[in-house]
Design an enzyme around this catalytic site. Structure first.
Site, short mmCIF file in Angstrom:
data_model
loop_
_atom_site.label_atom_id
_atom_site.label_comp_id
_atom_site.label_asym_id
_atom_site.label_seq_id
_atom_site.Cartn_x
_atom_site.Cartn_y
_atom_site.Cartn_z
N GLU A 298 10.81 11.50 7.68
CA GLU A 298 9.89 10.28 7.48
C GLU A 298 9.34 9.55 8.70
OE1 GLU A 298 6.88 8.37 6.27
OE2 GLU A 298 8.29 8.89 4.55
N ASP A 302 5.58 10.06 10.49
CA ASP A 302 4.62 9.15 10.86
C ASP A 302 4.15 9.19 12.48
OD1 ASP A 302 5.27 7.95 8.51
OD2 ASP A 302 6.43 6.65 9.14
N SER A 518 3.16 8.50 2.38
CA SER A 518 3.78 8.23 3.62
C SER A 518 3.18 8.98 4.81
CB SER A 518 5.04 8.36 3.68
OG SER A 518 5.54 9.84 3.44
N ASP A 560 -16.50 8.72 -1.27
CA ASP A 560 -15.85 8.25 -2.68
C ASP A 560 -14.90 9.27 -3.22
OD1 ASP A 560 -15.12 6.57 -4.60
OD2 ASP A 560 -17.27 6.90 -5.55
N ILE A 561 -13.82 8.93 -3.70
CA ILE A 561 -13.11 10.14 -4.46
C ILE A 561 -13.31 9.99 -5.98
CG2 ILE A 561 -11.23 11.14 -4.61
CD1 ILE A 561 -12.13 11.20 -1.89
N GLY A 579 -17.24 4.49 -6.95
CA GLY A 579 -16.94 3.25 -6.47
C GLY A 579 -15.33 3.10 -6.18
N ASP A 581 -11.32 2.55 -7.19
CA ASP A 581 -10.50 2.54 -8.22
C ASP A 581 -9.10 2.63 -7.99
OD1 ASP A 581 -9.55 5.34 -7.20
OD2 ASP A 581 -11.73 5.88 -7.24
#
Length: 601
Positions: A298, A302, A518, A560-561, A579, A581
């Site tokens: 992790e 990052d 992450s 937008d997805i 829009g 979500d």
């Protein structure tokens, strides 16, 4: 900052002063935990006290003033001293609390306060804590073997109820987890990574030529979101940070391999690590047990993701102590497992010239395992960071609306419900969901490891005013879908999204693919820090708390997805729609448009 591990106890004690005890907080023991015995009397607990902040209403107003475009104070962030003045407790609060502690034999001169004195820690034996809080601690064991010393309720003298907001560890059973999932894939990953240096030197890259769903690289991210041609100008002033919890630490050797492979021009780049409360910074090879556990995947993810996007911006890593499992024994200090309080206590003491402008955190808990009082206390401290000009980002979770078989309320009624995440549910942070694919991007998921980008609605926090219009429209558009499974009036998340599947990560000397919000969160943080770079270079203030600007106008620059959903809890979850979500927020970045809009303010 040095943290006091204990205080002296006087040889005598007198009854608590002022008033009779009343229950301050109760919290149902979450599923999977069972009491297995009484806590040893001389077991020591590091208690975190959150005191009432004297002028939080003023701080919150200032936060929204400096974060809302069109306001005369927009981006006129507060100094550390100004924030401390607003959050410090009253003299009455400090006096009453210290008088009460002193009456139980606690040496109040040994209390370890934050600079603003709204938070302090003190380490005491269980029997003393039980007298202080009129409660009984037990050893609780989780079905996975983790053990904690906790209590289902605690009390305070009635006259202190309005002065002390939270004391932990008492009722908290939350277990922060890394929002990332490794998976093994075929040999094409190795062959793909072997060509990475050549790929990194591609002239005029396009998404078609440098993006591959097998392994998402920095060049892909930079090309996809439009940062590849941006020249960083203010890397000496602009800073970005990541939080490492659960004994995670970014491994310099692995990071260097990643840089040499995926951003060779960054060769020799290093980062600064702050150790919080004796946090881990192991740089030696992992033991077989650590390798089995995936230690540092992790943290490497990052750090490598951010460097891949934002080099040469200065990078900090905060390594905060605390990790389960923990085996209690007489005389030992407890693993408090309260990482947000420990980290916030540390970072609030950092001066304005040290404090980073952007902080990425890839960890979260099920909100219902976090006591309401603690969640609100921590959330207020995030507001203080926002008021100082810090953009605080959290991963939205990797289990959709909740893992199948776990979607049961923790309120004694055992209702089926979606499981929101904390701190993503805090209204003063920016929550990041995950996407995958490229033309178009869709909601991220992976059936092989159970990963689904998370989203939902808080049960602890009301919907903030800045998202009222967007979220109300989305809820109405659901037309009754999943009614009764979520709080329609709660703070909704995520706020935005970024790529979150199959990131190429160097760990233990070789390349692996990692899924998760992450991955999306440091990717988003990297883009945001480039916007801040442009602002700082132009002599302007950084973005700070992002959400009011995002919901008011910045979302118009996002892609937008509209395909996919945050399935879970044996349901289809929340769908991605036109829009905002509750699975990808407003979508993903168009850096040039976002930067130009920010510079116009």
């Amino acid at each position: 900052m040095k943290f006091s591990r204990s205080v002296a106890l006087l040889a005598w004690a007198v009854p608590a002063l002022g008033s009779t005890y009343q229950v301050k907080e109760t919290h149902f023991v979450p599923r999977g935990w069972n009491a297995v015995g009484s806590a040893p009397e001389d077991h020591r607990i590091e208690l975190h006290f959150a005191l009432k902040q004297s002028r939080f209403d003023e701080l919150e107003k200032s936060l929204y003033d400096v974060s809302s475009p069109g306001h005369p104070r927009y981006r006129q962030h507060l100094s550390q001293e100004e924030v401390h003045e607003l959050v410090k407790p009253t003299d009455e609060t400090l006096g009453l609390v210290e008088e009460w502690l002193g009456s139980h034999g606690v040496d109040v001169h040994g209390l370890d306060y934050t600079p603003s004195k709204d938070w302090f820690t003190v380490t005491l034996p269980v029997d003393t804590v039980e007298r202080l809080l009129n409660t009984k601690y037990s050893v609780y064991e989780h079905e996975d073997g983790t053990q904690l010393v906790r209590t289902p309720k605690w009390s305070l003298p009635e006259h202190l109820h309005d002065h002390i907001e939270s004391i932990q560890p008492t009722t908290s059973f939350f277990r922060p987890r890394k929002e990332g999932r490794q998976f093994k894939i075929a040999d094409e990953l190795a062959s793909f990574s072997a060509n990475a240096i050549a790929e990194a030197q591609v002239e005029n890259p396009t998404v078609d030529t440098v993006c591959n769903a097998t392994a998402v690289t920095p060049l892909c991210l930079r090309t996809l979101y439009g940062t590849v041609d941006y020249t960083i100008q203010a890397h000496g002033k602009n800073k970005i940070a990541i939080n490492n919890f659960l004994n995670e630490t970014a491994n310099h050797s692995d990071v260097n391999i990643f840089i040499n492979t995926y951003r060779p021009e960054a060769k020799g780049f290093n980062f600064t690590t702050f150790i919080v409360n004796h946090g881990d910074d192991q740089q030696t090879p992992d033991t077989p047990e650590q390798l089995e556990d995936g230690k540092d995947i992790e943290a490497n993810l990052d750090a490598e993701t951010i460097i891949g996007i934002s080099y040469p911006t200065k990078l900090y890593t905060y390594n905060t102590a605390g990790t389960p499992p923990w085996k209690p024994s007489a005389g030992s200090d407890s693993d408090t497992n309260e990482p947000y309080a420990l980290w916030l206590k540390y970072v609030s003491s950092q001066s304005d010239d040290v404090l980073p402008q952007t902080i990425s955190t890839s960890y979260g808990d099920e909100e219902q395992t976090v006591p309401r009082s603690y969640a609100h206390s921590v959330c207020k401290r995030f507001a203080a960071l926002g008021a100082r000009g810090v953009t605080v980002l959290f991963a939205s979770g990797d289990s959709g609306v909740g893992s199948n078989g776990t979607c049961v309320s923790n309120d004694g009624r055992n209702r089926t419900q979606f499981i929101p995440e904390f701190p993503s549910s805090c209204p003063y942070v920016t929550s990041v969901g995950g996407t995958m694919d490229f033309k178009p991007e869709v909601v991220a998921f992976n059936e092989r490891n159970g990963y689904v980008s998370g989203g939902g609605f808080s049960n602890h926090f009301e919907r903030p005013h800045y998202q009222e219009k967007a979220v109300k429209g989305y809820v109405e558009g659901l037309d009754g879908l999943h009614d009764g499974l979520f709080n329609k009036h709660g703070r909704a998340y995520p706020d935005l999204a970024a790529q979150g599947r199959a990131f190429a990560v160097v760990w233990n000397g070789s390349v692996h693919a990692v899924d998760g919000t992450s991955a999306a969160t440091p990717a988003a943080a990297g883009v945001i820090t480039l916007v801040n770079d442009a602002l700082v270079a132009a002599g302007k203030r950084p973005l700070g708390f992002l959400n009011p600007w995002l919901y008011a106008e910045a979302h118009k620059t996002f892609t937008d997805i509209t395909s996919g959903s945050s399935f879970g809890c044996n349901t289809s979850g929340f769908p991605a729609q036109t829009g905002w979500d509750a699975v990808t927020g407003f979508g993903t970045f168009n850096f040039e448009e976002l930067k130009d809009l920010a510079l116009s303010k």
